[in-house]
Design an enzyme around this catalytic site. Sequence first.
Site, mmCIF file in Angstrom:
data_model
loop_
_atom_site.group_PDB
_atom_site.id
_atom_site.type_symbol
_atom_site.label_atom_id
_atom_site.label_comp_id
_atom_site.label_asym_id
_atom_site.label_seq_id
_atom_site.Cartn_x
_atom_site.Cartn_y
_atom_site.Cartn_z
ATOM 1 N N GLU A 158 -5.098 4.006 6.195
ATOM 2 C CA GLU A 158 -4.785 3.565 5.105
ATOM 3 C C GLU A 158 -4.944 4.824 3.924
ATOM 4 O OE1 GLU A 158 -5.104 -0.373 3.080
ATOM 5 O OE2 GLU A 158 -6.937 1.262 2.090
ATOM 6 N N ARG A 190 0.874 -1.145 -0.080
ATOM 7 C CA ARG A 190 -0.235 -0.053 -0.237
ATOM 8 C C ARG A 190 0.631 1.231 0.078
ATOM 9 N NH1 ARG A 190 -2.360 -3.268 -0.961
ATOM 10 N NH2 ARG A 190 -3.986 -4.288 0.119
ATOM 11 N N SER A 197 -10.703 -0.285 3.705
ATOM 12 C CA SER A 197 -9.834 -0.556 5.251
ATOM 13 C C SER A 197 -9.282 1.100 5.291
ATOM 14 C CB SER A 197 -8.239 -0.981 4.537
ATOM 15 O OG SER A 197 -9.058 -2.799 4.310
HETATM 16 C C1 LIG Z 1 -15.135 0.146 -0.261
HETATM 17 C C2 LIG Z 1 -14.268 0.172 -0.572
HETATM 18 C C3 LIG Z 1 -13.624 -0.441 -0.956
HETATM 19 C C4 LIG Z 1 -11.484 -1.046 -1.652
HETATM 20 N N1 LIG Z 1 -11.304 -2.084 -1.823
HETATM 21 C C5 LIG Z 1 -9.139 -1.782 -1.771
HETATM 22 C C6 LIG Z 1 -8.981 -3.173 -1.903
HETATM 23 O O1 LIG Z 1 -9.594 -4.084 -1.656
HETATM 24 N N2 LIG Z 1 -7.406 -2.604 -2.423
HETATM 25 C C7 LIG Z 1 -6.490 -1.161 -2.158
HETATM 26 O O2 LIG Z 1 -5.856 -1.141 -2.364
HETATM 27 N N3 LIG Z 1 -8.068 -0.329 -2.411
HETATM 28 C C8 LIG Z 1 -8.639 -0.482 -1.503
HETATM 29 N N4 LIG Z 1 -10.325 0.404 -1.767
HETATM 30 C C9 LIG Z 1 -9.235 1.857 -1.519
HETATM 31 C C10 LIG Z 1 -9.157 3.088 -2.795
HETATM 32 O O3 LIG Z 1 -10.018 1.963 -3.613
HETATM 33 C C11 LIG Z 1 -7.849 2.806 -3.984
HETATM 34 O O4 LIG Z 1 -6.993 3.057 -3.262
HETATM 35 C C12 LIG Z 1 -8.344 3.481 -5.128
HETATM 36 O O5 LIG Z 1 -6.514 3.329 -5.739
HETATM 37 C C13 LIG Z 1 -8.263 5.234 -4.807
HETATM 38 O O6 LIG Z 1 -9.019 5.344 -6.099
HETATM 39 P P1 LIG Z 1 -9.302 6.672 -6.469
HETATM 40 O O7 LIG Z 1 -8.848 7.502 -7.653
HETATM 41 O O8 LIG Z 1 -10.515 7.087 -5.337
HETATM 42 O O9 LIG Z 1 -8.676 8.019 -5.401
HETATM 43 P P2 LIG Z 1 -8.672 9.469 -4.704
HETATM 44 O O10 LIG Z 1 -8.941 9.038 -3.052
HETATM 45 O O11 LIG Z 1 -9.113 10.538 -5.677
HETATM 46 O O12 LIG Z 1 -7.033 9.917 -4.148
HETATM 47 C C14 LIG Z 1 -6.270 8.750 -3.770
HETATM 48 C C15 LIG Z 1 -4.739 9.399 -3.518
HETATM 49 O O13 LIG Z 1 -4.357 9.779 -4.727
HETATM 50 C C16 LIG Z 1 -4.335 10.332 -5.397
HETATM 51 N N5 LIG Z 1 -4.813 10.704 -6.929
HETATM 52 C C17 LIG Z 1 -5.468 10.154 -7.498
HETATM 53 N N6 LIG Z 1 -5.453 9.969 -8.681
HETATM 54 C C18 LIG Z 1 -4.384 10.642 -8.677
HETATM 55 C C19 LIG Z 1 -3.748 11.395 -10.217
HETATM 56 N N7 LIG Z 1 -3.744 10.652 -11.128
HETATM 57 N N8 LIG Z 1 -2.497 11.509 -10.428
HETATM 58 C C20 LIG Z 1 -0.971 11.643 -8.626
HETATM 59 N N9 LIG Z 1 -2.273 11.355 -7.777
HETATM 60 C C21 LIG Z 1 -3.213 10.520 -7.287
HETATM 61 C C22 LIG Z 1 -4.956 11.664 -4.488
HETATM 62 O O14 LIG Z 1 -4.166 12.961 -4.284
HETATM 63 C C23 LIG Z 1 -4.967 10.858 -3.537
HETATM 64 O O15 LIG Z 1 -3.557 11.683 -2.177
HETATM 65 C C24 LIG Z 1 -11.129 0.194 -1.350
HETATM 66 C C25 LIG Z 1 -12.164 1.363 -1.354
HETATM 67 C C26 LIG Z 1 -13.639 1.483 -1.155
HETATM 68 C C27 LIG Z 1 -14.438 3.060 -0.738
#
Ligand SMILES: Cc1cc2nc3c(=O)[nH]c(=O)nc-3n(C[C@H](O)[C@H](O)[C@H](O)COP(=O)(O)OP(=O)(O)OC[C@H]3O[C@@H](n4cnc5c(N)ncnc54)[C@H](O)[C@@H]3O)c2cc1C
Length: 342
Positions: free
Chosen positions: A338, A169, A242
């Site tokens: 996380e 992570r 998580s």
């Molecule tokens: C129900 C649920 C289940 C989940 N299960 C998992 C799992 O099984 N495994 C896991 O690893 N994660 C899991 N997650 C966490 C999440 O889905 C992941 O971390 C996902 O990759 C976040 O994507 P996002 O576009 O929503 O990121 P955001 O929440 O929008 O951003 C997260 C971070 O990434 C940065 N960021 C976003 N886009 C970019 C970009 N293009 N360039 C540079 N920085 C960027 C943001 O500034 C921030 O720091 C879960 C979340 C939920 C709600």
Amino acid sequence: MKVLAERLIERDVSLRPFNTFGVDANAALYARIRSLEDLQRVLADRRVLGMPLLILGGGSNVLFTQDFDGCVLKVEISGVQRADDGVRWRVQVGAGENWHALVERLLDDGVPGLENLALIPGSVGAAPIQNIGAYGVELAERFHSLQAWNFATQTLQTLTADECRFGYRDSAFKHETEPRLIVNVTFALPRQWAPVVGYTDVENELRERNIQQPRPRDVFDAVVSIRRRKLPDPARVGNAGSFFKNPVISRAQRSALIERHPSLVSYDIGGGRYKLAAGWLIDACGLKGTVRGRAAVYDKQALVLVNLGGASGADILALAREVQEAVLARFNIELEPEPRIL
Ligand SMILES: Cc1cc2nc3c(=O)[nH]c(=O)nc-3n(C[C@H](O)[C@H](O)[C@H](O)COP(=O)(O)OP(=O)(O)OC[C@H]3O[C@@H](n4cnc5c(N)ncnc54)[C@H](O)[C@@H]3O)c2cc1C
């Protein structure tokens, strides 16, 4: 079509629809970035110059605890391009594409490899940030390279897996003071597919379905059904998956803990290191299902904090701190959040 920065940037925008916790927070400025040109135009705009920047994808790994007095860059860069060198598929994907939709689309096109990562919310561009992982597979194992806009040098850089320094992570992006915006990600998916089904939940699910030789779609269906059972759907209950990372400890620490807590759940990850199930630690503190105002520890999975409706980011953070303190007091282990807390 050229779009003026004027039209790309909005003022005083509610971020509530843009975070899966569903908490209230406002952004002073908010810009939708659909191309590198959009990004450059927004960054050159006088209203944005000198302001703090926040890159946002699907908002599924962030917790807003206050308004953001800067410019949110909402990444919506689309596009999927595929090449095949006979050994593997190379798939270059725009950072704004939805992760799960990509996994499903590739499967439909006969390109497997990401099925264990099905149903993870969010965008493709955010996937490398914390090296998303689930059910025995991490993004790093399917990664080729990415292109990112470097704000300091104002150049587009290509980064290999080594340069991204992926960990559990974790990646180089989490430790930078000057952010880089990921514009696209290229995956390398071997044509010779082998299922990854060693994870107990997946194994059990396939057994129950009476599947001995799973095809990619079987693994996908199994993962989707496990996740639907175990995790709250953010469309109904606000959450970020998580909330804590699984702590990694040494063999000596583990032995000392097992003496006092014989049922401790841990996994050998090699090199004398062990990963503990953070959910088990929280559960053992009796916190599963704890409700504080409108924030709660999810009653089916102690690793997930939820917004029951109307919680603020500060409410959720206060509950997270309570969980951290309880685990520290009982196990002498510090849980690390996380999601990114803002
Ligand atoms: C129900 C649920 C289940 C989940 N299960 C998992 C799992 O099984 N495994 C896991 O690893 N994660 C899991 N997650 C966490 C999440 O889905 C992941 O971390 C996902 O990759 C976040 O994507 P996002 O576009 O929503 O990121 P955001 O929440 O929008 O951003 C997260 C971070 O990434 C940065 N960021 C976003 N886009 C970019 C970009 N293009 N360039 C540079 N920085 C960027 C943001 O500034 C921030 O720091 C879960 C979340 C939920 C709600």
